[in-house]
Design an enzyme around this catalytic site. Structure first.
Site, PDB file in Angstrom:
ATOM      1  N   ARG A  62       0.869  -1.195   0.208  1.00  0.00           N
ATOM      2  CA  ARG A  62       0.161   0.041   0.099  1.00  0.00           C
ATOM      3  C   ARG A  62       0.855   1.127  -0.030  1.00  0.00           C
ATOM      4  O   ARG A  62       2.012   1.263   0.449  1.00  0.00           O
ATOM      5  CB  ARG A  62      -0.770  -0.003   1.211  1.00  0.00           C
ATOM      6  CG  ARG A  62      -1.770  -1.153   1.353  1.00  0.00           C
ATOM      7  CD  ARG A  62      -2.716  -1.179   2.238  1.00  0.00           C
ATOM      8  NE  ARG A  62      -3.498  -2.174   2.735  1.00  0.00           N
ATOM      9  CZ  ARG A  62      -4.868  -2.262   1.963  1.00  0.00           C
ATOM     10  NH1 ARG A  62      -5.027  -1.727   1.028  1.00  0.00           N
ATOM     11  NH2 ARG A  62      -5.662  -3.552   2.233  1.00  0.00           N
ATOM     12  N   ASP A  89     -10.166  -0.371  -5.448  1.00  0.00           N
ATOM     13  CA  ASP A  89     -10.534   0.684  -5.760  1.00  0.00           C
ATOM     14  C   ASP A  89      -9.285   1.796  -6.029  1.00  0.00           C
ATOM     15  O   ASP A  89      -9.318   2.568  -6.798  1.00  0.00           O
ATOM     16  CB  ASP A  89     -11.557   1.256  -4.976  1.00  0.00           C
ATOM     17  CG  ASP A  89     -11.073   1.242  -3.596  1.00  0.00           C
ATOM     18  OD1 ASP A  89     -10.074   0.417  -3.248  1.00  0.00           O
ATOM     19  OD2 ASP A  89     -11.631   1.989  -2.602  1.00  0.00           O
ATOM     20  N   THR A  94      -5.981   0.914  -6.447  1.00  0.00           N
ATOM     21  CA  THR A  94      -5.158   0.456  -7.527  1.00  0.00           C
ATOM     22  C   THR A  94      -5.784   1.108  -8.650  1.00  0.00           C
ATOM     23  O   THR A  94      -4.941   1.709  -9.682  1.00  0.00           O
ATOM     24  CB  THR A  94      -5.009  -0.683  -7.332  1.00  0.00           C
ATOM     25  OG1 THR A  94      -4.789  -1.384  -6.250  1.00  0.00           O
ATOM     26  CG2 THR A  94      -3.993  -1.412  -8.461  1.00  0.00           C
ATOM     27  N   ASP A 125     -13.720  -7.046  -0.667  1.00  0.00           N
ATOM     28  CA  ASP A 125     -14.913  -6.352  -0.140  1.00  0.00           C
ATOM     29  C   ASP A 125     -16.119  -6.114  -1.037  1.00  0.00           C
ATOM     30  O   ASP A 125     -17.166  -5.572  -0.697  1.00  0.00           O
ATOM     31  CB  ASP A 125     -14.482  -4.673   0.562  1.00  0.00           C
ATOM     32  CG  ASP A 125     -13.572  -4.983   1.722  1.00  0.00           C
ATOM     33  OD1 ASP A 125     -13.040  -4.056   2.172  1.00  0.00           O
ATOM     34  OD2 ASP A 125     -13.146  -6.317   2.000  1.00  0.00           O
ATOM     35  N   GLY A 169     -14.496  -6.254   5.303  1.00  0.00           N
ATOM     36  CA  GLY A 169     -15.235  -5.102   4.870  1.00  0.00           C
ATOM     37  C   GLY A 169     -15.151  -4.063   5.520  1.00  0.00           C
ATOM     38  O   GLY A 169     -15.837  -3.672   6.560  1.00  0.00           O
ATOM     39  N   MET A 225      -7.710 -15.128   7.093  1.00  0.00           N
ATOM     40  CA  MET A 225      -7.661 -16.439   6.744  1.00  0.00           C
ATOM     41  C   MET A 225      -8.772 -16.391   5.408  1.00  0.00           C
ATOM     42  O   MET A 225      -8.314 -17.188   4.449  1.00  0.00           O
ATOM     43  CB  MET A 225      -8.599 -17.436   7.407  1.00  0.00           C
ATOM     44  CG  MET A 225      -7.698 -18.163   8.459  1.00  0.00           C
ATOM     45  SD  MET A 225      -8.649 -19.149   9.633  1.00  0.00           S
ATOM     46  CE  MET A 225      -9.416 -20.103   8.589  1.00  0.00           C
TER      47      MET A 225
HETATM   48  N1  LIG Z   1      -5.945   8.139  -5.609  1.00  0.00           N
HETATM   49  C1  LIG Z   1      -4.796   7.450  -5.990  1.00  0.00           C
HETATM   50  N2  LIG Z   1      -3.919   7.957  -6.698  1.00  0.00           N
HETATM   51  C2  LIG Z   1      -2.812   7.089  -6.915  1.00  0.00           C
HETATM   52  N3  LIG Z   1      -2.599   5.880  -6.549  1.00  0.00           N
HETATM   53  C3  LIG Z   1      -3.436   5.495  -5.462  1.00  0.00           C
HETATM   54  C4  LIG Z   1      -4.523   6.282  -5.281  1.00  0.00           C
HETATM   55  N4  LIG Z   1      -5.414   5.487  -4.316  1.00  0.00           N
HETATM   56  C5  LIG Z   1      -4.634   4.397  -3.947  1.00  0.00           C
HETATM   57  N5  LIG Z   1      -3.466   4.370  -4.816  1.00  0.00           N
HETATM   58  C6  LIG Z   1      -2.206   3.249  -4.665  1.00  0.00           C
HETATM   59  O1  LIG Z   1      -2.763   2.191  -4.929  1.00  0.00           O
HETATM   60  C7  LIG Z   1      -2.284   1.021  -4.330  1.00  0.00           C
HETATM   61  C8  LIG Z   1      -3.315   0.128  -3.587  1.00  0.00           C
HETATM   62  O2  LIG Z   1      -4.373   0.974  -2.979  1.00  0.00           O
HETATM   63  P1  LIG Z   1      -5.211   0.316  -1.744  1.00  0.00           P
HETATM   64  O3  LIG Z   1      -6.319   1.305  -1.463  1.00  0.00           O
HETATM   65  O4  LIG Z   1      -4.037   0.172  -0.744  1.00  0.00           O
HETATM   66  O5  LIG Z   1      -5.772  -1.037  -2.001  1.00  0.00           O
HETATM   67  P2  LIG Z   1      -6.841  -1.429  -3.221  1.00  0.00           P
HETATM   68  O6  LIG Z   1      -6.319  -0.743  -4.579  1.00  0.00           O
HETATM   69  O7  LIG Z   1      -6.726  -2.840  -3.243  1.00  0.00           O
HETATM   70  O8  LIG Z   1      -7.991  -0.993  -2.598  1.00  0.00           O
HETATM   71  C9  LIG Z   1      -1.402   1.727  -3.111  1.00  0.00           C
HETATM   72  O9  LIG Z   1      -0.083   1.742  -3.753  1.00  0.00           O
HETATM   73  C10 LIG Z   1      -1.842   3.226  -3.210  1.00  0.00           C
HETATM   74  O10 LIG Z   1      -0.657   4.141  -2.883  1.00  0.00           O
HETATM   75  O1  LIG Z   2      -4.328  -5.635   4.445  1.00  0.00           O
HETATM   76  P1  LIG Z   2      -4.492  -4.655   5.544  1.00  0.00           P
HETATM   77  O2  LIG Z   2      -3.762  -3.513   5.241  1.00  0.00           O
HETATM   78  O3  LIG Z   2      -4.693  -5.281   6.972  1.00  0.00           O
HETATM   79  O4  LIG Z   2      -6.010  -4.190   5.243  1.00  0.00           O
HETATM   80  C1  LIG Z   2      -7.114  -4.829   5.768  1.00  0.00           C
HETATM   81  C2  LIG Z   2      -8.193  -4.337   4.887  1.00  0.00           C
HETATM   82  O5  LIG Z   2      -8.079  -4.650   3.499  1.00  0.00           O
HETATM   83  C3  LIG Z   2      -9.238  -5.327   2.965  1.00  0.00           C
HETATM   84  O6  LIG Z   2      -8.935  -6.635   2.795  1.00  0.00           O
HETATM   85  C4  LIG Z   2      -9.576  -4.559   1.536  1.00  0.00           C
HETATM   86  O7  LIG Z   2      -8.262  -4.284   1.070  1.00  0.00           O
HETATM   87  P2  LIG Z   2      -8.309  -3.781  -0.503  1.00  0.00           P
HETATM   88  O8  LIG Z   2      -8.999  -2.545  -0.487  1.00  0.00           O
HETATM   89  O9  LIG Z   2      -6.872  -3.534  -0.891  1.00  0.00           O
HETATM   90  O10 LIG Z   2      -8.905  -4.602  -1.385  1.00  0.00           O
HETATM   91  C5  LIG Z   2     -10.185  -4.861   3.975  1.00  0.00           C
HETATM   92  O11 LIG Z   2     -11.263  -5.666   4.024  1.00  0.00           O
HETATM   93  C6  LIG Z   2      -9.550  -4.876   5.185  1.00  0.00           C
HETATM   94  O12 LIG Z   2     -10.106  -3.991   6.114  1.00  0.00           O
HETATM   95 MG   LIG Z   3      -9.528  -0.956  -1.545  1.00  0.00          MG
END
Ligand SMILES: Nc1ncnc2c1ncn2[C@@H]1O[C@H](COP(=O)(O)OP(=O)(O)O)[C@@H](O)[C@H]1O
Ligand SMILES: O=P(O)(O)OC[C@H]1O[C@](O)(COP(=O)(O)O)[C@@H](O)[C@@H]1O
Ligand SMILES: [Mg+2]
EC number: 2.7.1.11
Length: 545
Positions: free
Chosen positions: A203, A229, A231, A259, A303, A416
């Protein structure tokens, strides 16, 4: 008639009867086509060279021009000569094939928004040996990540003869801070049987300039980005920078979210596996609870903002007495509160199971503990442990002298259910997603997220994926199915219910037949055209009915 809303990077094509195509970007939108055919014709007319040699000459000239000046050159899809696909009568997708976003319509409904259908095209914009692809996985884990990686590598190799595929180590930051991993069909052969991601994830660390510099320096021209979202928002800014630099680099997003918080798509890969795995924890909690007097089993599921896993695991299990999700506020004390319901259910059945999504009740926690508004490296809210908190609150409540003694067991399987390999149906789903992404990139599409919409693979513009988070709508039929299954109270005061109903399109409640199927997961705020037509679908995950 096409219009290109440059601000939103959305290519809109209007058709008859209210048809709207929300198209995805293509190389041809910003890289000039090289008129090889007219070049060879004029060469043939102005010289004594045979036409065949003219074609050969202009093609080799064009290849040199395309690599140095980024002209666009097209080639026949190599699938034409692939024995596995040559048996199929109409293997290539017609260039006008599109998929409707809404399938519950009235006889006079406007045809509405459509997305471009995914799949192989007659022409490709890359020669097999010029493709230099890379794959990156970002954010939280989800069952099926390795299957998507495997199927991108194998799809590129077996369908398109592409053998230069790199893995980016450890999420976005890996582009500029780590060495790449060479991926071949042999390396990825059995990774789909393992949970997690062989590439690692992270992240934070998204630096657009550094990422695009590394793409350019490495000569990468296809980027497959697997993540949720956050990513996909990161992929959008990478695509915009690539386009600004005029690079012939395809940016393809594959949505991943345990989620199910990504809108437009029917569901995320890995979601079914996670719900299935959650059953094991709920069953264990039910066995513990029913084996002792006034037994209570509490299970916390994932979630952060969206309660789909808890909702579907509850509906599947049928052993759950109360499901608590972030979208549906609840309260503990007093009339109609959770404690009153627990007491009633224990008197009726002698045991009960509570499923709570980790994002539920956070408002109550901040009331009773010091407010914690910390965020993770990506800016996501860091949650307090609502499972432990609610277990302590229930124990404390029933420890009072005037209350019945209870035996509470707390199970927390959150990590898990996302660290396991994907199940059979998700493996197939991951394969189709991966192959759709490969077909799209090879056909010169870019700036898209591939996803299942009404059971069809489609290319969805990034802006549609980024515009909101997918959440459970508690005034919809799927949530009502849950309440009728658990017989739990809605915990909503009449005022809350009225507000929740007002938040939905006013005509939704009138349009009975618009809410009667398990539609795609509901958006928090349906796009304007949906509100106008009142065409609102249920919460839930689309199934073929
Ligand atoms: N608005 C954004 N603009 C650019 N990169 C973003 C943005 N939001 C998240 N990212 C990058 O996308 C990657 C994953 O985002 P994260 O919210 O942690 O997980 P996920 O995409 O699975 O929901 C991270 O490296 C984060 O820095
Ligand atoms: O992996 P971390 O940093 O412990 O975050 C846990 C969170 O990641 C999630 O699995 C969702 O992650 P993403 O948004 O990256 O798919 C949530 O359900 C949970 O709250
Ligand atoms: Mg996410």
């Amino acid at each position: 008639m096409a219009s290109n809303d440059s601000d939103s990077q959305m290519k809109i094509v209007h058709g008859d009867a209210g048809y709207i195509l929300e198209d995805v970007p293509h190389f041809a939108d910003y890289i000039p086509n090289l008129p090889v055919f007219s070049l060879s014709l004029s060469l043939f007319r102005s010289s004594s060279i045979t036409y065949a040699n003219c074609i050969a000459l202009t093609h080799s000239l064009a290849d040199r021009l395309c690599t140095t000046f980024f002209f666009l050159q097209t080639y026949p899809n190599p699938l034409r000569s692939n024995p596995a696909y040559s048996v199929v009568k109409q293997y290539f997708v017609h260039m006008d094939d599109t998929v409707p976003q809404k399938v519950v319509v009235h006889k006079d409904s406007p045809r509405g928004v459509h997305f471009r259908r995914a799949g192989p095209r007659q022409k490709v914009y890359f020669k097999s040996d010029e493709v230099h692809a890379c794959i990156v996985t970002c954010g939280g884990l989800c069952p099926g990540l390795n299957t998507v990686i495997r199927e991108i590598v194998c799809g590129l190799s077996y369908m398109y003869g592409v053998n230069k595929v790199l893995g980016i180590d450890g999420g976005y930051r890996g582009f500029y801070s780590k060495n790449t991993i060479t991926l071949t069909p042999k390396v990825v052969n059995d990774i789909h049987k393992r949970g997690g991601t062989i590439l690692g994830t992270s992240r934070g660390g998204h630096d657009t300039g550094k990422i695009v510099d590394s793409i350019q320096d490495r000569g990468i021209n296809q980027v497959y980005i697997i993540g949720g979202d956050g990513t996909q928002r990161g992929a959008t800014v990478i695509y915009e920078e690539v386009r600004r630099r005029g690079l012939k680099v395809a940016i393809a997003g594959i949505p991943k979210t345990i989620d199910n918080d990504i809108p437009v798509i029917d569901k995320s890969f890995g979601f079914d596996t996670a719900v299935e795995e959650a059953q094991r924890a709920i069953n264990a909690a039910h066995v513990e609870a029913e084996s002792i007097e006034n037994g209570i089993g509490v299970v916390k599921l994932m979630g952060r903002y969206s309660g789909f896993i808890a909702m579907y695991a509850t509906l599947a299990s049928r052993d759950v007495d109360c499901c608590l999700i972030p979208e549906s506020p609840f309260y503990l004390e007093g009339k109609g509160g959770l404690f009153e319901f627990i007491e009633k259910r224990l008197k009726e059945n002698g045991h009960m199971v509570i499923v709570i999504a980790e994002g539920a009740g956070q408002d109550l926690l901040t009331e009773s503990m010091q407010a914690m508004d910390q965020k993770d490296a990506s800016g996501n809210k860091l949650l307090q442990d609502v499972g432990l908190w609610i277990s302590h609150k229930i124990k404390d409540h029933f420890a009072r002298k005037d209350k019945m003694p209870i035996n509470l067991k707390y199970i927390d399987p959150t990590y898990m259910i996302r660290a396991i390999p994907s199940n059979a149906s998700d493996n197939v789903y991951c394969t189709l997603l991966a192959q759709s992404a490969v077909h799209g990139a090879m056909a010169g599409y870019t700036g898209f997220t591939v996803g299942l919409v009404n059971g069809r693979q489609t290319y969805i513009p990034f802006i549609r994926i980024n515009e909101r988070q997918n959440k459970v709508v508690i005034t919809d039929r799927m949530w009502a199915r849950l309440l009728s299954s658990t017989n739990q109270p809605s915990f909503l005061s009449p005022k809350d219910l009225e507000e929740a109903k007002k938040a939905e399109s006013p005509t939704q409640l009138l349009e009975e037949n618009n809410c009667n199927d398990v539609g795609d997961a509901e958006k928090e705020q349906p796009p304007k055209d949906e509100q106008e037509s009142g065409n609102h679908t249920d919460n839930g995950i689309k199934t073929q009915n």
